[in-house]
Design an enzyme around this catalytic site. Structure first.
Site: not given
Ligand code: ARG
Length: 468
Positions: A156, A290, A277, A283
């Site tokens: 979970h 992704e 970024s 970043k």
């Protein structure tokens, strides 16, 4: 317009219809398979006396020349033709005249395209398998290195019990190993040759289908000519295997994204595999993971699309089947690209052992083991569960771990606690006492690693035919 038919027509095809119908823009990718298939067909026609031996060898030589010229760039595949089959046949006839016109004897584009696509897909199955093998080697390497790297295991997405990184990586090893087994099963089922099925009902010419099947590295010919031209099951199976591979890669990517987050910091993705970024200078984003996660949807789409295309097609060939190609090619390219990139990212990623160990020791991952400790001292499990629950509650209030409580305080919950509890619930003990097959304990892991190592050594390349 350059097409192989037209005798029974009195009008030119409408230009838009011609484009709509044509497939050369995408089926030109299997020009090699088309030429290989045609060479086998010509040799067989010669052997059977359907054309002369001289004509057969003239055709084979010219086809070799066409192949060499396409590969060297001397001959461009012209998109003026309807499909790759028309281009090859027309070029052949241009080069050797009448002998070229005999190549299509006893053959239809229906069995020709069925053969080309099967040959191409067979090569893709092999290439995908080779990439998966490399990924498995990288994963196994990580497993060998991290049998003692403690981290939290989750259910979970809540910390559950301590495991090791080797154990976590090992779960993915099993998934990708099954993916390879699936590919090998598919190969076994698909490796039969549809050439000689003709348009749908075979042919009256005395073709030797065993011979062409053998020349092209198949186990034998397909046994029903209607099925031979209209079966796309093998492609559906392969797309399904690719979808499963992408699902596995996507789950792994999701974990890497979580592990890479500021909150977890379990990993540092190599600079070469991350991106920045345009506005936020701090970043370092996990874009590759992704994208792999995102592209899974694209591959699922190809599978669903082909299943839907096939479901209403009466026997035998129908033009709908031309739609098997673009999406399948895209899925093959996408999945192969993702496996390769993911392997590169994984082989260069840095695992932050300290952060993983710290995280495992915070979050009561040793609560089960603390209860088991009490059971070992004669407390019934259900009572032990309740006692440790109270201990955990007290620790949460204090913001500490179970191990941080002094013995005197532990004893307030149960008399059964002794000094040896700290050793019994240390992360290392929690992991290394789990020794059943498939568990994270060091010795159990080492047995699995040895087994997987010999699996990787024995499970070489799928099939013996080169990646045509
Ligand atoms: N381009 C076609 C395909 O991909 C080749 C087969 C054409 N056959 C036909 N009867 N029109 O399916």
């Amino acid at each position: 317009m350059a097409q192989l038919w037209g005798g029974r027509f009195t009008k030119e095809t409408d230009a838009l219809v011609y484009r709509f119908n044509a497939s050369i823009t995408f089926d030109k990718r299997f020009y090699r398979q088309d030429i290989e298939g045609s060479k086998a067909h010509a040799k067989m026609l010669g052997k059977q006396g359907i054309i002369t031996k001289e004509e057969a060898s003239e055709i084979v030589q010219a086809l070799d020349g066409i192949l060499a010229d396409v590969e060297s760039g001397a001959l461009a595949i012209s998109e003026e033709y309807e499909d790759i089959h028309s281009f090859v046949e027309a070029t052949l006839t241009e080069r050797i005249g009448d002998a070229g016109k005999k190549l299509h004897t006893g053959r239809s584009r229906n069995d020709q395209v069925a053969l080309d696509m099967r040959l191409y897909t067979r090569g893709q199955v092999q290439e995908t398998d080779a990439l998966l093998k490399k990924l498995l080697e990288t994963i196994l390497h990580g497993m060998e290195e991290h049998t003692q790297t403690v981290m939290p295991g989750f259910t979970h997405l809540q910390k559950a019990q301590p495991i090791t990184l080797a154990h976590h990586l090992g779960a993915y090893f099993e998934m990708f190993k099954r993916d390879r087994q699936r590919l090998s099963d598919i190969y076994e089922r698909m490796n039969y040759c549809p050439l000689g099925s003709g348009a749908l009902a075979g042919t009256t010419f005395p073709l030797d289908r065993d011979y062409t099947a053998d020349l092209l590295g198949f186990y034998g010919p397909t046994l029903n000519s209607m099925d031979g031209v209209s079966d796309r099951d093998y492609l559906i199976e392969f797309l399904s295997a690719l979808a499963t591979i992408m699902m596995h890669l996507s789950r792994f990517s999701e974990e890497i994204i979580i592990w890479n987050s500021n909150e977890y910091q379990f990993v540092e993705i190599d600079d070469a595999y991350s991106t920045g970024s345009s506005i936020m200078p701090q970043k370092k984003n996990p874009d590759i993971a992704e994208l792999v996660r995102g592209k899974a949807g694209r591959v699922y789409g190809a599978l669903l699309s082909l299943l839907t295309t096939m479901k209403g097609i009466p026997l035998a060939y129908n033009k709908d089947m031309q739609e098997d190609k673009e999406l399948a090619f895209d899925a093959m390219d996408t999945a192969k690209g993702c496996i390769a990139l993911f392997e590169g990212m994984l082989s260069t990623i840095k695992f932050k052992k300290d952060a993983m160990a710290r995280s495992a020791s915070r979050g009561f991952t040793n609560a089960t083991d603390a209860a088991d400790y009490l059971v070992g001292r004669g407390v019934p499990f259900r009572d032990a569960h309740g006692i440790i629950g109270q201990v955990v509650l007290a620790c949460i209030e204090k913001g500490i771990a179970i191990d941080d409580l002094p013995l005197s305080e532990l004893k307030q919950f149960s008399d059964a606690f002794e000094e040896d509890v700290y050793e019994a619930i240390s992360m290392e003990t929690c992991v290394n006492k789990r020794l059943t097959t498939g568990a994270p304990g060091k010795e159990a892991m080492e047995r699995v690693i040895a087994e997987e190592k010999s699996y990787l050594e024995s499970a070489g390349k799928i099939g013996s035919n080169g990646g045509m």
